[in-house]
Design a protein around this motif. Sequence first.
Motif, PDB file in Angstrom:
ATOM      1  N   MET A 136       0.894  -1.102  -0.161  1.00  0.00           N
ATOM      2  CA  MET A 136      -0.030  -0.034   0.017  1.00  0.00           C
ATOM      3  C   MET A 136       0.912   1.284   0.037  1.00  0.00           C
ATOM      4  O   MET A 136       2.080   1.169   0.650  1.00  0.00           O
ATOM      5  CB  MET A 136      -0.855   0.094   1.233  1.00  0.00           C
ATOM      6  CG  MET A 136      -1.864  -1.249   1.048  1.00  0.00           C
ATOM      7  SD  MET A 136      -3.032  -0.943   2.780  1.00  0.00           S
ATOM      8  CE  MET A 136      -4.063   0.312   2.120  1.00  0.00           C
ATOM      9  N   TYR A 194       0.440   5.444   0.740  1.00  0.00           N
ATOM     10  CA  TYR A 194      -0.193   6.695   0.826  1.00  0.00           C
ATOM     11  C   TYR A 194       0.515   7.870   0.779  1.00  0.00           C
ATOM     12  O   TYR A 194       2.029   7.820   0.848  1.00  0.00           O
ATOM     13  CB  TYR A 194      -0.329   6.749   2.433  1.00  0.00           C
ATOM     14  CG  TYR A 194      -1.711   5.849   2.793  1.00  0.00           C
ATOM     15  CD1 TYR A 194      -2.912   6.537   3.287  1.00  0.00           C
ATOM     16  CD2 TYR A 194      -1.541   4.680   3.104  1.00  0.00           C
ATOM     17  CE1 TYR A 194      -3.883   5.658   3.475  1.00  0.00           C
ATOM     18  CE2 TYR A 194      -2.406   3.728   3.591  1.00  0.00           C
ATOM     19  CZ  TYR A 194      -3.820   4.235   3.999  1.00  0.00           C
ATOM     20  OH  TYR A 194      -4.803   3.357   4.288  1.00  0.00           O
ATOM     21  N   GLU A 218      -4.850   7.094   0.362  1.00  0.00           N
ATOM     22  CA  GLU A 218      -4.368   5.796  -0.453  1.00  0.00           C
ATOM     23  C   GLU A 218      -4.207   6.016  -1.724  1.00  0.00           C
ATOM     24  O   GLU A 218      -4.786   6.470  -2.519  1.00  0.00           O
ATOM     25  CB  GLU A 218      -5.156   5.067   0.144  1.00  0.00           C
ATOM     26  CG  GLU A 218      -4.776   3.559  -0.265  1.00  0.00           C
ATOM     27  CD  GLU A 218      -5.851   2.572   0.001  1.00  0.00           C
ATOM     28  OE1 GLU A 218      -5.631   1.254  -0.714  1.00  0.00           O
ATOM     29  OE2 GLU A 218      -6.733   2.612   0.639  1.00  0.00           O
TER      30      GLU A 218
END
Length: 285
Positions: free
Chosen positions: A236, A238, A247
Motif C-alpha cells: 500500500m 499513501y 491511499e
Amino acid sequence: MEGDAYGATIAKRRLSRILTDLRLRTGHTANHICDTLTWGRGKVGRFEANVWKRPEMSDIRDLLRVYEADEATRREVEELAIRAKPRAWWRDSYYQDVFEDSEFPGFESDASEIRTCMPLILPGLLQTEAYIRAQMEVGTRNAEWCERALRGRQRRQAILDRDENAPKLIAVITEASLRYDWGSADERRDQIQQLIKAGQRTNVEIRILRFQDGFHPGMNSLINAFTFPYPDEPPMVYLETDTSAKEVDLSEAKSYLDLFERIRATAASNAESSAFLSALIETLE
C-alpha cells in the motif's frame, strides 16, 4: 484505551480480497449472494469494500458455505476473521478526529516494512516530542486537538520498539528538513541525536538527501509505503499532506514504489547519513 490490535487491519483487508475472489469464482453478483442468504442488499458489497467494523463469524461461515470453499481456504478465512476482531487504540473516541484515514495507523502497525520519504519534514515515527509540538504550533488546530494528536503520534512510534513483529523502517530524510530554526538548540540537538540513535537499530535505515547532492527524484513526493508479512498481499502507498494521508490506487502503487527506490539510491548511505547527522550536531554547539 484500546490495544495495538497488531495484524487486525491487514487481516480485514485480506479477508475482503479473499471473499471477493471467492464470489467472483461463482459467477454471481453481490446482490445475488445477499438474496441467497436473505441479507439486506449491500451487505456483501460492504464486506468486499472493507468497510465493516468487525467480521461476524456466522456471516463468514455462511459465505464460505455458499461459495463452497475448500478446507484450506476455510481455515485461512476463519483465522483472518478472528484476527480482525480486536479493536485498535486509534479507534478510541479520544482519537476520533485525529486520523483522517482511520486505517492508516493500522496498516502502518501491521507492515513488515515501511518506506517513507518526507521532503520538508521529518517522518512522524522519528520525531521527538519537542519537534512534534513545534510543528503543530504553526498549524491551525486548537491546543486540545494538538495534544491528542501528539499522543497518537507517540503511540504510533511504539511499533519500532516491539520485541516481536517490529517493522523495518527505511526513512529518506532531506537536509532541508533538518535546517529549520525551531525551538532551542538543545531541542534541535535532541532531535538529531534521536535520528542517529534510531539509525543504529537493526530495523531502521536512515538515508539523508544532502544539499551537496543536488536535485533528487522525490522533491515533491511525500510517500508512505507499506509492505506486509503475506507474500501475496499487495503493498500500500499513501501520499501525505498537512491535513491527511490518501491511499494511492493499487494500479499506481508500483510507480511510487519505484520512485522511492530511485530516491533511496540518490541519498547518502546509512553510515554517511549518520556521519552527516553527527557533524550537524556540532554546528549547533
